[in-house]
Design an enzyme around this catalytic site. Structure first.
Site, mmCIF file in Angstrom:
data_model
loop_
_atom_site.group_PDB
_atom_site.id
_atom_site.type_symbol
_atom_site.label_atom_id
_atom_site.label_comp_id
_atom_site.label_asym_id
_atom_site.label_seq_id
_atom_site.Cartn_x
_atom_site.Cartn_y
_atom_site.Cartn_z
ATOM 1 N N ARG A 115 0.737 -0.979 0.165
ATOM 2 C CA ARG A 115 -0.072 -0.114 0.169
ATOM 3 C C ARG A 115 0.914 1.315 -0.018
ATOM 4 N NH1 ARG A 115 -2.883 -3.259 3.660
ATOM 5 N NH2 ARG A 115 -4.650 -4.053 2.757
ATOM 6 N N LYS A 137 1.360 11.962 -11.447
ATOM 7 C CA LYS A 137 0.686 10.763 -12.295
ATOM 8 C C LYS A 137 1.560 9.670 -12.284
ATOM 9 C CE LYS A 137 -2.037 13.754 -15.323
ATOM 10 N NZ LYS A 137 -2.523 14.106 -16.765
ATOM 11 N N GLU A 179 7.957 19.901 -24.213
ATOM 12 C CA GLU A 179 7.162 20.436 -23.067
ATOM 13 C C GLU A 179 7.379 21.772 -22.527
ATOM 14 O OE1 GLU A 179 4.656 18.619 -22.436
ATOM 15 O OE2 GLU A 179 4.749 16.637 -23.171
ATOM 16 N N LYS A 220 4.424 24.329 -14.340
ATOM 17 C CA LYS A 220 3.670 22.916 -14.039
ATOM 18 C C LYS A 220 3.236 22.890 -12.629
ATOM 19 C CE LYS A 220 3.027 18.040 -14.447
ATOM 20 N NZ LYS A 220 3.398 16.921 -14.993
ATOM 21 N N GLU A 230 -6.785 16.812 -12.082
ATOM 22 C CA GLU A 230 -7.042 17.125 -13.512
ATOM 23 C C GLU A 230 -8.528 17.175 -13.780
ATOM 24 O OE1 GLU A 230 -5.242 16.181 -18.077
ATOM 25 O OE2 GLU A 230 -5.019 14.524 -16.521
ATOM 26 N N ARG A 234 -6.111 21.897 -14.894
ATOM 27 C CA ARG A 234 -4.816 20.977 -15.145
ATOM 28 C C ARG A 234 -4.762 20.900 -16.744
ATOM 29 N NH1 ARG A 234 -1.726 16.653 -11.666
ATOM 30 N NH2 ARG A 234 -0.394 15.908 -13.313
ATOM 31 N N ASN A 238 -2.779 20.123 -21.430
ATOM 32 C CA ASN A 238 -2.880 19.158 -22.650
ATOM 33 C C ASN A 238 -2.840 20.125 -24.080
ATOM 34 O OD1 ASN A 238 -3.683 17.283 -20.993
ATOM 35 N ND2 ASN A 238 -5.947 17.387 -20.807
ATOM 36 N N HIS A 241 -1.590 18.130 -27.204
ATOM 37 C CA HIS A 241 -1.752 16.798 -26.875
ATOM 38 C C HIS A 241 -2.757 16.038 -27.489
ATOM 39 C CE1 HIS A 241 1.421 17.583 -24.064
ATOM 40 N NE2 HIS A 241 1.567 16.491 -23.682
ATOM 41 N N HIS A 245 -1.284 13.238 -29.491
ATOM 42 C CA HIS A 245 -1.500 11.804 -28.884
ATOM 43 C C HIS A 245 -2.095 10.979 -30.184
ATOM 44 C CE1 HIS A 245 -1.841 12.185 -24.575
ATOM 45 N NE2 HIS A 245 -0.733 12.031 -24.759
ATOM 46 N N HIS A 260 7.312 11.010 -27.652
ATOM 47 C CA HIS A 260 6.045 11.893 -27.095
ATOM 48 C C HIS A 260 6.198 13.589 -27.396
ATOM 49 C CE1 HIS A 260 2.883 13.032 -24.498
ATOM 50 N NE2 HIS A 260 3.713 13.845 -24.098
HETATM 51 N N1 LIG Z 1 3.603 11.600 -15.166
HETATM 52 C C1 LIG Z 1 3.669 12.299 -15.865
HETATM 53 O O1 LIG Z 1 3.004 13.527 -15.545
HETATM 54 C C2 LIG Z 1 4.308 12.273 -17.200
HETATM 55 C C3 LIG Z 1 4.331 13.536 -18.182
HETATM 56 C C4 LIG Z 1 4.847 13.230 -19.361
HETATM 57 C C5 LIG Z 1 5.198 12.135 -19.892
HETATM 58 N N2 LIG Z 1 5.074 11.037 -19.017
HETATM 59 C C6 LIG Z 1 5.585 9.683 -19.414
HETATM 60 O O2 LIG Z 1 7.017 9.640 -19.489
HETATM 61 C C7 LIG Z 1 7.420 8.718 -20.616
HETATM 62 C C8 LIG Z 1 8.594 9.410 -21.575
HETATM 63 O O3 LIG Z 1 9.521 9.732 -20.856
HETATM 64 P P1 LIG Z 1 11.167 10.168 -21.419
HETATM 65 O O4 LIG Z 1 10.833 11.054 -22.496
HETATM 66 O O5 LIG Z 1 11.643 10.670 -20.255
HETATM 67 O O6 LIG Z 1 11.478 8.735 -21.883
HETATM 68 P P2 LIG Z 1 12.378 7.487 -21.429
HETATM 69 O O7 LIG Z 1 12.166 7.455 -19.803
HETATM 70 O O8 LIG Z 1 11.953 6.308 -22.145
HETATM 71 O O9 LIG Z 1 13.781 8.161 -21.549
HETATM 72 C C9 LIG Z 1 14.091 8.158 -22.870
HETATM 73 C C10 LIG Z 1 15.624 7.349 -23.211
HETATM 74 O O10 LIG Z 1 16.714 8.128 -22.571
HETATM 75 C C11 LIG Z 1 17.338 7.393 -21.694
HETATM 76 N N3 LIG Z 1 18.080 8.174 -21.042
HETATM 77 C C12 LIG Z 1 17.602 8.686 -19.882
HETATM 78 N N4 LIG Z 1 18.489 9.476 -19.300
HETATM 79 C C13 LIG Z 1 19.603 9.497 -19.621
HETATM 80 C C14 LIG Z 1 20.557 10.255 -19.584
HETATM 81 N N5 LIG Z 1 20.864 11.053 -18.704
HETATM 82 N N6 LIG Z 1 21.564 10.122 -20.438
HETATM 83 C C15 LIG Z 1 21.391 9.183 -21.586
HETATM 84 N N7 LIG Z 1 20.269 8.489 -21.879
HETATM 85 C C16 LIG Z 1 19.275 8.529 -20.977
HETATM 86 C C17 LIG Z 1 16.678 6.329 -21.467
HETATM 87 O O11 LIG Z 1 17.226 5.263 -21.031
HETATM 88 C C18 LIG Z 1 15.745 6.129 -22.751
HETATM 89 O O12 LIG Z 1 16.202 5.316 -23.658
HETATM 90 C C19 LIG Z 1 6.421 8.377 -21.219
HETATM 91 O O13 LIG Z 1 5.729 6.959 -20.738
HETATM 92 C C20 LIG Z 1 5.024 9.369 -20.833
HETATM 93 O O14 LIG Z 1 4.029 8.417 -20.682
HETATM 94 C C21 LIG Z 1 4.568 11.155 -17.797
HETATM 95 ZN ZN LIG Z 2 3.392 15.470 -22.731
#
Ligand SMILES: NC(=O)c1ccc[n+]([C@@H]2O[C@H](COP(=O)([O-])OP(=O)(O)OC[C@H]3O[C@@H](n4cnc5c(N)ncnc54)[C@H](O)[C@@H]3O)[C@@H](O)[C@H]2O)c1
Ligand SMILES: [Zn+2]
Length: 357
Positions: A115, A137, A179, A220, A230, A234, A238, A241, A245, A260
């Site tokens: 939990r 999130k 972003e 943010k 949201e 919030r 979007n 997006h 998306h 993304h």
């Molecule tokens: N929770 C939220 O509010 C929120 C908001 C936006 C996106 N997201 C989610 O985030 C995800 C995308 O995140 P992302 O773009 O960070 O992608 P990711 O986590 O896949 O990272 C991108 C790539 O960069 C590599 N990497 C990470 N840090 C590194 C570094 N310092 N040096 C070299 N390589 C590195 C990773 O291994 C990966 O291959 C999606 O799943 C999306 O849904 C969540």
């Molecule tokens: Zn986004």
């Protein structure tokens, strides 16, 4: 400007020194510490973290493969087994060292285990540093739907170390930059003016200063604090997006690579066009936004230009009761939520984007 923000009660430390994490660890008597990494963050970020925070020398390392494909309940299951094996309890600490995939998945894994055990985010991509690491999130993709299973829960703290961006590939940097552009477009003409000066990836690397990261995080923070679940305000986050998306889903289905942020950047052009038609975004600003985004993101559209996007827009989770719900702009810095649009308008906005390529 102070380099600690407080977001809904937890602290976000923005600094290239990670020494404050040592204090957090020393002042808590954790029964065990787990650090979730992927192969890239294990290679590039874990040595930096361990070097800066010797208190982590006995931490257990949990490694998963990088990439969105790992963001599943099966990966969580494997991690829960590992936590059980190592007798993790509620006095244990879980650290997410990585991008948004590690943060969303690791936060979910930690929060569902017994939990909830406390977790700390150490985001290592630009996208995670300015966006995914705050706001609470958490979740995984399920049955072909992105982020289908999850909940809202805040981290115990966040440590943003801009130095991690040095090893981040250019395309990933541009994904996070989208972003940042969005944060400027929905909140601040002054920030947009500052960001517009960045003309190429190398000046992007130099231009993303801790101060700019902090400004972006502040945007943010202010929004999620007004509306943590949201329900309304919030939704300004979007912008770009809804169509973004659809680009992402279409690319995924056709097995084309589109990150993304690249999808969101192109989505922001189409949604700026919608804004000029429906919410009065001045033509001059539409052209300013379009030319800046195309300058950086044009190349990402070429590979996916033959996809029928309209097919995918219908499946966006933000479309309520069969209508399509958008966040649009009245002008740069002035977003409007809950704008209902019909298909011919959306089609025209994607045609506008295509006509500029
Ligand atoms: N929770 C939220 O509010 C929120 C908001 C936006 C996106 N997201 C989610 O985030 C995800 C995308 O995140 P992302 O773009 O960070 O992608 P990711 O986590 O896949 O990272 C991108 C790539 O960069 C590599 N990497 C990470 N840090 C590194 C570094 N310092 N040096 C070299 N390589 C590195 C990773 O291994 C990966 O291959 C999606 O799943 C999306 O849904 C969540
Ligand atoms: Zn986004």
């Amino acid at each position: 400007m102070a380099n600690i923000l407080t977001v809904e009660g937890y602290k976000v430390h923005i600094s290239n020194r990670l020494s404050r994490l040592t204090k957090v660890i020393r002042s808590n008597d954790f029964s065990a510490i787990f650090i979730l990494v992927d192969e890239n963050t294990r290679r590039w970020c874990l040595p930096v973290l361990r070097n800066a925070v010797p208190a982590l020398k006995d931490a257990f390392i949990l490694e998963i493969l990088s990439g969105e494909a790992q963001k599943t309940i099966e990966t969580c299951r494997m991690l829960w087994i590992e936590l059980q094996k190592r007798n993790a309890d509620r006095q244990s600490l879980f650290i997410n060292l990585g991008g948004g995939v590690i943060g969303d998945l690791g936060g979910f894994t930690a929060s569902a285990y017994l939990r909830g055990i406390p977790f700390i985010n150490i985001p290592t991509t630009l996208l995670a540093q300015i966006d995914a690491s705050i706001g609470g999130k958490l979740g995984v993709d399920f049955n072909g739907v992105k982020n289908a299973i999850g909940f809202f829960k805040n981290p115990a703290a966040v440590f943003v170390h801009p130095g991690f961006l040095k090893t981040l590939p250019d395309d990933e940097l541009l994904s996070g930059f989208a972003e940042m552009l969005k944060h400027a477009l929905i909140s601040s003409p002054a920030m947009w003016k500052e960001i517009k000066k960045i003309r190429d990836v190398s000046s992007l690397r130099d231009g993303i200063t801790p101060l700019l990261i902090q400004k972006s995080l502040l945007v943010k923070k202010k929004i999620v604090e007004k509306d943590p679940l949201e329900l309304n305000v919030r939704k300004v986050l979007n912008f770009g997006h809804t169509i973004g998306h659809a680009f992402e889903s279409g690319a995924l289905a056709e097995r084309k690579k589109l990150l993304h942020g690249h999808a969101v950047a192109l989505g922001m052009i189409a949604e700026s066009h919608l804004s000029s038609q429906l919410t009065g975004l001045p033509e001059k600003q539409l052209h300013e936004i379009t030319s800046f985004i195309l300058h950086h993101y044009r190349k990402f559209y070429s590979e996916i230009s033959d996809i029928n996007w309209l097919r995918w827009i219908k499946y966006d989770k933000k479309s309520a009761q069969g209508r399509l719900n958008f966040t649009l702009l009245k002008s740069i810095g002035k977003p409007v939520v809950n704008c209902q649009c019909v298909e011919p308008e959306i089609d025209a906005s994607v045609q506008f984007l295509k006509s500029k390529l």
